[in-house]
Write a protein that holds these residues in place. Sequence first.
Motif, PDB file in Angstrom:
ATOM      1  N   CYS A  34      -4.274  10.986  -5.726  1.00 54.56           N
ATOM      2  CA  CYS A  34      -2.874  10.708  -6.042  1.00 54.56           C
ATOM      3  C   CYS A  34      -2.681   9.367  -6.757  1.00 54.56           C
ATOM      4  O   CYS A  34      -1.673   9.162  -7.429  1.00 54.56           O
ATOM      5  CB  CYS A  34      -2.032  10.707  -4.764  1.00 54.56           C
ATOM      6  SG  CYS A  34      -1.922  12.301  -3.945  1.00 54.56           S
ATOM      7  N   GLN A  35      -3.662   8.480  -6.616  1.00 56.38           N
ATOM      8  CA  GLN A  35      -3.564   7.148  -7.201  1.00 56.38           C
ATOM      9  C   GLN A  35      -4.746   6.877  -8.126  1.00 56.38           C
ATOM     10  O   GLN A  35      -5.435   5.876  -7.984  1.00 56.38           O
ATOM     11  CB  GLN A  35      -3.492   6.095  -6.089  1.00 56.38           C
ATOM     12  CG  GLN A  35      -2.258   6.187  -5.239  1.00 56.38           C
ATOM     13  CD  GLN A  35      -2.331   5.263  -4.049  1.00 56.38           C
ATOM     14  OE1 GLN A  35      -2.648   5.687  -2.951  1.00 56.38           O
ATOM     15  NE2 GLN A  35      -2.036   3.981  -4.272  1.00 56.38           N
TER      16      GLN A  35
ATOM     17  N   HIS B 134      -2.600   3.226  -8.701  1.00 51.63           N
ATOM     18  CA  HIS B 134      -3.792   2.634  -8.093  1.00 51.63           C
ATOM     19  C   HIS B 134      -3.573   1.127  -7.939  1.00 51.63           C
ATOM     20  O   HIS B 134      -3.081   0.470  -8.861  1.00 51.63           O
ATOM     21  CB  HIS B 134      -5.019   2.905  -8.967  1.00 51.63           C
ATOM     22  CG  HIS B 134      -6.305   2.656  -8.272  1.00 51.63           C
ATOM     23  ND1 HIS B 134      -6.783   1.378  -8.050  1.00 51.63           N
ATOM     24  CD2 HIS B 134      -7.209   3.503  -7.732  1.00 51.63           C
ATOM     25  CE1 HIS B 134      -7.934   1.455  -7.412  1.00 51.63           C
ATOM     26  NE2 HIS B 134      -8.218   2.735  -7.206  1.00 51.63           N
TER      27      HIS B 134
ATOM     28  N   ASP C 226       0.834  -1.209   0.000  1.00 49.70           N
ATOM     29  CA  ASP C 226       0.000   0.000   0.000  1.00 49.70           C
ATOM     30  C   ASP C 226       0.863   1.252   0.000  1.00 49.70           C
ATOM     31  O   ASP C 226       0.624   2.193  -0.762  1.00 49.70           O
ATOM     32  CB  ASP C 226      -0.928   0.030   1.220  1.00 49.70           C
ATOM     33  CG  ASP C 226      -2.150  -0.860   1.083  1.00 49.70           C
ATOM     34  OD1 ASP C 226      -2.290  -1.551   0.056  1.00 49.70           O
ATOM     35  OD2 ASP C 226      -2.971  -0.854   2.026  1.00 49.70           O
TER      36      ASP C 226
ATOM     37  N   CYS D 277      -4.940  13.005   2.861  1.00 47.17           N
ATOM     38  CA  CYS D 277      -3.688  12.625   2.202  1.00 47.17           C
ATOM     39  C   CYS D 277      -2.662  13.715   2.499  1.00 47.17           C
ATOM     40  O   CYS D 277      -2.959  14.905   2.398  1.00 47.17           O
ATOM     41  CB  CYS D 277      -3.919  12.503   0.701  1.00 47.17           C
ATOM     42  SG  CYS D 277      -2.407  12.211  -0.257  1.00 47.17           S
TER      43      CYS D 277
ATOM     44  N   LEU E 135      -5.671   3.831  -0.012  1.00 50.52           N
ATOM     45  CA  LEU E 135      -5.178   4.613  -1.129  1.00 50.52           C
ATOM     46  C   LEU E 135      -5.750   6.004  -1.110  1.00 50.52           C
ATOM     47  O   LEU E 135      -6.773   6.269  -0.484  1.00 50.52           O
ATOM     48  CB  LEU E 135      -5.525   3.957  -2.457  1.00 50.52           C
ATOM     49  CG  LEU E 135      -7.021   3.930  -2.796  1.00 50.52           C
ATOM     50  CD1 LEU E 135      -7.236   4.402  -4.215  1.00 50.52           C
ATOM     51  CD2 LEU E 135      -7.583   2.554  -2.596  1.00 50.52           C
ATOM     52  N   CYS E 136      -5.101   6.900  -1.836  1.00 50.84           N
ATOM     53  CA  CYS E 136      -5.634   8.236  -2.072  1.00 50.84           C
ATOM     54  C   CYS E 136      -6.261   8.231  -3.464  1.00 50.84           C
ATOM     55  O   CYS E 136      -5.562   7.956  -4.448  1.00 50.84           O
ATOM     56  CB  CYS E 136      -4.519   9.286  -1.989  1.00 50.84           C
ATOM     57  SG  CYS E 136      -5.119  10.923  -2.517  1.00 50.84           S
TER      58      CYS E 136
ATOM     59  N   HIS F  15       1.256   3.977  -3.154  1.00 50.43           N
ATOM     60  CA  HIS F  15       0.912   5.385  -2.954  1.00 50.43           C
ATOM     61  C   HIS F  15       2.091   6.277  -3.321  1.00 50.43           C
ATOM     62  O   HIS F  15       1.930   7.262  -4.041  1.00 50.43           O
ATOM     63  CB  HIS F  15       0.481   5.652  -1.516  1.00 50.43           C
ATOM     64  CG  HIS F  15       0.163   7.095  -1.295  1.00 50.43           C
ATOM     65  ND1 HIS F  15       1.110   7.997  -0.879  1.00 50.43           N
ATOM     66  CD2 HIS F  15      -0.976   7.799  -1.469  1.00 50.43           C
ATOM     67  CE1 HIS F  15       0.560   9.200  -0.798  1.00 50.43           C
ATOM     68  NE2 HIS F  15      -0.703   9.103  -1.154  1.00 50.43           N
TER      69      HIS F  15
ATOM     70  N   ILE G  52      -8.212   9.616   2.581  1.00 49.71           N
ATOM     71  CA  ILE G  52      -7.715   8.282   2.268  1.00 49.71           C
ATOM     72  C   ILE G  52      -8.903   7.319   2.269  1.00 49.71           C
ATOM     73  O   ILE G  52      -9.760   7.382   3.165  1.00 49.71           O
ATOM     74  CB  ILE G  52      -6.642   7.825   3.287  1.00 49.71           C
ATOM     75  CG1 ILE G  52      -5.447   8.790   3.293  1.00 49.71           C
ATOM     76  CG2 ILE G  52      -6.204   6.386   3.039  1.00 49.71           C
ATOM     77  CD1 ILE G  52      -4.708   8.904   1.984  1.00 49.71           C
TER      78      ILE G  52
ATOM     79  N   VAL H 146      -0.693   6.122   3.853  1.00 49.52           N
ATOM     80  CA  VAL H 146      -2.060   5.667   3.594  1.00 49.52           C
ATOM     81  C   VAL H 146      -2.515   4.541   4.503  1.00 49.52           C
ATOM     82  O   VAL H 146      -3.689   4.503   4.881  1.00 49.52           O
ATOM     83  CB  VAL H 146      -2.262   5.234   2.105  1.00 49.52           C
ATOM     84  CG1 VAL H 146      -2.194   6.429   1.183  1.00 49.52           C
ATOM     85  CG2 VAL H 146      -1.290   4.145   1.687  1.00 49.52           C
TER      86      VAL H 146
END
Length: 157
Positions: free
Chosen positions: A154-155, A69, A60, A131, A150-151, A64, A138, A123
């Motif tokens: 950003c992802q 993703h 994870d 984030c 995940l964000c 990130h 998140i 994350v």
Amino acid sequence: SLDVLHGWESGSGLLKELGPDALIVDLPDFRELLGDSRRPVKALLLDQRVIAGLGNIYVDESLHRAGIHPLTPAGEIGATQARRLHAAMRKTLRQAIDCRGSSVSDYRDSNNRPGSFQKYHLVYQRCGEPCTTCGESIEHIRVVGRGTHLCPVCQKR
């Protein structure tokens, strides 16, 4: 070649089934591991037969830090993303080792000391928190039965 990285190829038992160590695999071999797989990259990175040494937390965090993703098919990761992921994975693992791991429940190192890498999680187990990069919340999803953090900004997929 990947055979050289295994080093224990002529061995027996469980070690024979492990992929190359995530800390020593070089970028060309890492890209080869991603190959043209349709598996989500998170699933591939968690598979110790493909690459050894990555657990749920570190996958994870690495994804990130690379801006990827977790549901992205591994085979769709291009050269630039693979380079970022390779670097993020190695940096994350080195930092975690320096911190003696992540003590998110009852983890202790061999000297019975808790780890401290959880202080640096961007994350993992931060669902609903902002984030640190963009401020978006998140999120928590499931990927191959594993809790995944995940964000969504950003992802992006």
